[in-house]
Motif scaffolding. Sequence first.
Motif, PDB file in Angstrom:
ATOM      1  N   THR A   1     -82.141  63.522  89.372  1.00  0.00           N
ATOM      2  CA  THR A   1     -83.508  63.349  88.889  1.00  0.00           C
ATOM      3  C   THR A   1     -83.610  63.900  87.469  1.00  0.00           C
ATOM      4  O   THR A   1     -82.738  64.642  87.006  1.00  0.00           O
ATOM      5  N   ALA A   2     -84.679  63.532  86.796  1.00  0.00           N
ATOM      6  CA  ALA A   2     -84.880  63.963  85.414  1.00  0.00           C
ATOM      7  C   ALA A   2     -86.374  64.089  85.155  1.00  0.00           C
ATOM      8  O   ALA A   2     -87.212  63.612  85.936  1.00  0.00           O
ATOM      9  N   ARG A   3     -86.695  64.746  84.049  1.00  0.00           N
ATOM     10  CA  ARG A   3     -88.062  64.872  83.573  1.00  0.00           C
ATOM     11  C   ARG A   3     -88.118  64.302  82.164  1.00  0.00           C
ATOM     12  O   ARG A   3     -87.329  64.659  81.293  1.00  0.00           O
ATOM     13  N   VAL A   4     -89.046  63.366  81.971  1.00  0.00           N
ATOM     14  CA  VAL A   4     -89.234  62.723  80.675  1.00  0.00           C
ATOM     15  C   VAL A   4     -90.487  63.318  80.048  1.00  0.00           C
ATOM     16  O   VAL A   4     -91.569  63.260  80.638  1.00  0.00           O
ATOM     17  N   SER A   5     -90.336  63.891  78.850  1.00  0.00           N
ATOM     18  CA  SER A   5     -91.436  64.607  78.207  1.00  0.00           C
ATOM     19  C   SER A   5     -91.723  63.980  76.854  1.00  0.00           C
ATOM     20  O   SER A   5     -90.802  63.592  76.120  1.00  0.00           O
ATOM     21  N   LEU A   6     -93.007  63.900  76.553  1.00  0.00           N
ATOM     22  CA  LEU A   6     -93.482  63.411  75.261  1.00  0.00           C
ATOM     23  C   LEU A   6     -94.408  64.463  74.687  1.00  0.00           C
ATOM     24  O   LEU A   6     -95.421  64.814  75.297  1.00  0.00           O
ATOM     25  N   THR A   7     -94.050  64.986  73.522  1.00  0.00           N
ATOM     26  CA  THR A   7     -94.843  66.022  72.876  1.00  0.00           C
ATOM     27  C   THR A   7     -95.885  65.379  71.979  1.00  0.00           C
ATOM     28  O   THR A   7     -95.557  64.571  71.109  1.00  0.00           O
TER      29      THR A   7
ATOM     30  N   GLN B   1     -96.643  65.801  77.690  1.00  0.00           N
ATOM     31  CA  GLN B   1     -96.788  65.082  78.951  1.00  0.00           C
ATOM     32  C   GLN B   1     -95.412  64.906  79.570  1.00  0.00           C
ATOM     33  O   GLN B   1     -94.490  64.414  78.918  1.00  0.00           O
ATOM     34  N   SER B   2     -95.269  65.297  80.820  1.00  0.00           N
ATOM     35  CA  SER B   2     -93.981  65.241  81.509  1.00  0.00           C
ATOM     36  C   SER B   2     -94.127  64.398  82.758  1.00  0.00           C
ATOM     37  O   SER B   2     -95.070  64.568  83.534  1.00  0.00           O
ATOM     38  N   LEU B   3     -93.186  63.479  82.968  1.00  0.00           N
ATOM     39  CA  LEU B   3     -93.202  62.574  84.110  1.00  0.00           C
ATOM     40  C   LEU B   3     -91.830  62.578  84.781  1.00  0.00           C
ATOM     41  O   LEU B   3     -90.798  62.727  84.112  1.00  0.00           O
ATOM     42  N   PRO B   4     -91.783  62.389  86.111  1.00  0.00           N
ATOM     43  CA  PRO B   4     -90.483  62.341  86.797  1.00  0.00           C
ATOM     44  C   PRO B   4     -89.788  61.011  86.585  1.00  0.00           C
ATOM     45  O   PRO B   4     -90.431  59.977  86.354  1.00  0.00           O
ATOM     46  N   ALA B   5     -88.471  61.031  86.665  1.00  0.00           N
ATOM     47  CA  ALA B   5     -87.658  59.820  86.526  1.00  0.00           C
ATOM     48  C   ALA B   5     -86.369  60.027  87.310  1.00  0.00           C
ATOM     49  O   ALA B   5     -86.051  61.137  87.740  1.00  0.00           O
TER      50      ALA B   5
ATOM     51  N   PHE C   1     -90.541  57.913  71.579  1.00  0.00           N
ATOM     52  CA  PHE C   1     -89.317  58.724  71.511  1.00  0.00           C
ATOM     53  C   PHE C   1     -89.550  59.970  72.348  1.00  0.00           C
ATOM     54  O   PHE C   1     -90.420  60.786  72.033  1.00  0.00           O
ATOM     55  N   VAL C   2     -88.796  60.129  73.427  1.00  0.00           N
ATOM     56  CA  VAL C   2     -89.068  61.165  74.420  1.00  0.00           C
ATOM     57  C   VAL C   2     -87.852  62.056  74.594  1.00  0.00           C
ATOM     58  O   VAL C   2     -86.740  61.754  74.146  1.00  0.00           O
TER      59      VAL C   2
END
Length: 522
Positions: free
Chosen positions: A292-298, A304-308, A341-342
């Motif tokens: 699993t991973a966490r995708v974050s956008l500053t 904002q962080s979302l699971p992936a 770009f995340v």
Amino acid sequence: MRFLARALRGSAILLACFALLAYGGWRMVEAQRIAAQRPPARPAPERSFTAPIETFALDSSALTTTVFGQIEAPRSLELRAGAAGRIVALGGEFRDGALVREGEILARIDPAATDTRAADARAALADSQARLATTSGNQGLRQAELDSALQQQAIREDALSRQQQLASRGFAARTAVETAQIAANSARQEVETRRQSLASLQNEIRQAQLAVERARLTLSDAERASAETLLRAPFSGALDAVSAAAVVGRNVSANETLGTLVDLGVLEVRFQVSGAEYARLTDEAGNLKPLTARVSLTMSDGAQSLPARLTRIGAAVAQGQGGRTLYATLGEAGGLRPGDFVRIEITEPVLDALARLPASALTEDGRVLVFNRQAGRLEEMTLEIRRRSGDWVYVAGAPIGSEYVTQRTRQLGPGVRFRDPATPETPAAGPGGFGGGFGGQRGQGAPQAEGAQGQRPQGERPQGAAQGAPGGEGRPQRPEGGWSGEGRPPRGEGRPEGRPEGRPSAPPSASAAEAPRPGDAS
């Protein structure tokens, strides 16, 4: 006379040179005598250093691999005009960023021409179906006529057979046999005629059926062309890159692009990993591990962080690039949009039986300085580097419970005397019980040496002797008029036997060491 003057000047110069050489030799002998009378210099105490230290301990925290990538939309469709004509209507908000639902009408093109073609196709289909019905109804009549002709043929064949039998017995004339034979031939010809007529009718029926099929295809094409005048959303999403031609009343050509529909319900992120990272994210068969991973956008108001989750590996490697291209699918889009770009943080499996050390504590080949508290010195050992993560290094084979230096410097090395920063600094003892340096604890941080300032230069008097009042204890009083040659106390008499404690020493001075004391010159 001139020769005599020159000889005298040369002799004077020669005598002056001899005098200078004699004086230099005398000074050298005097310096050696003074140095021989001086007590031997005390050796400088060994320097000790200090630096931050930590204790080796096992770490079981989950590791993460941090990479950067770009959001992409796997479902993206260009919206094109299905037919040429004039735009007569547009959807509620046919503009960039508008959200639409599946099946919603986005644009309508004038359907007059296509509706006319569809009406003509329906009329042609009805005509073909009528002809098919007529020919299909005549097929029964033709079949009945054929059946009647077959019965007539059978009767004529029976009559011919009877006449032939009677003629063979002499009871019938030859003409009667011939007449029966002609009638049988006529019956056979009638049967063939009826069969040909039925076959021709069946061909007409097949042609009528084909005409009906062609009419249906024509009608289907016309209805599809009429339906293509309506531009509907094939799936739910957001509009993007809406063309300036999407205006009511403007003529558009067939297949002209009016915009793009992007499905925001299914987004994925594409990112590059190095060869070492790729090896950690795949199993022995080369397949991606279920990580699993966490995708974050500053953003300006926060991150904002979302699971992936990792889904697939890129099919090819771009020319001139290393590593691999990976794809991760987002569970939900949130506020992310294609092109963002995340930052991707991939959670890796926990590594057991490993110690975590700061990267500043090790060299590139894994050498670390270990503090031997009993010996008070540093020892060097080599550890196996298993993983690097940011400013941390995970190693195997560390002596759990031992202490190590967290910041290596050029002054530190194996065999160096070392002191725990938490232990107060003690002055180094020198010969005769004199203190070797200032007491107290130095600040932690860069390595510092202790005891380096603990030496007293030769010839320097103790503090009590330098600052004692006349008549003080341990020092004779100087008589009025100075010391005479006989009344001068011998060297060392009246001096304290030991250096006073707590007096900081200064480095020896050449001038102080070589300067003679009062009365020595005499």
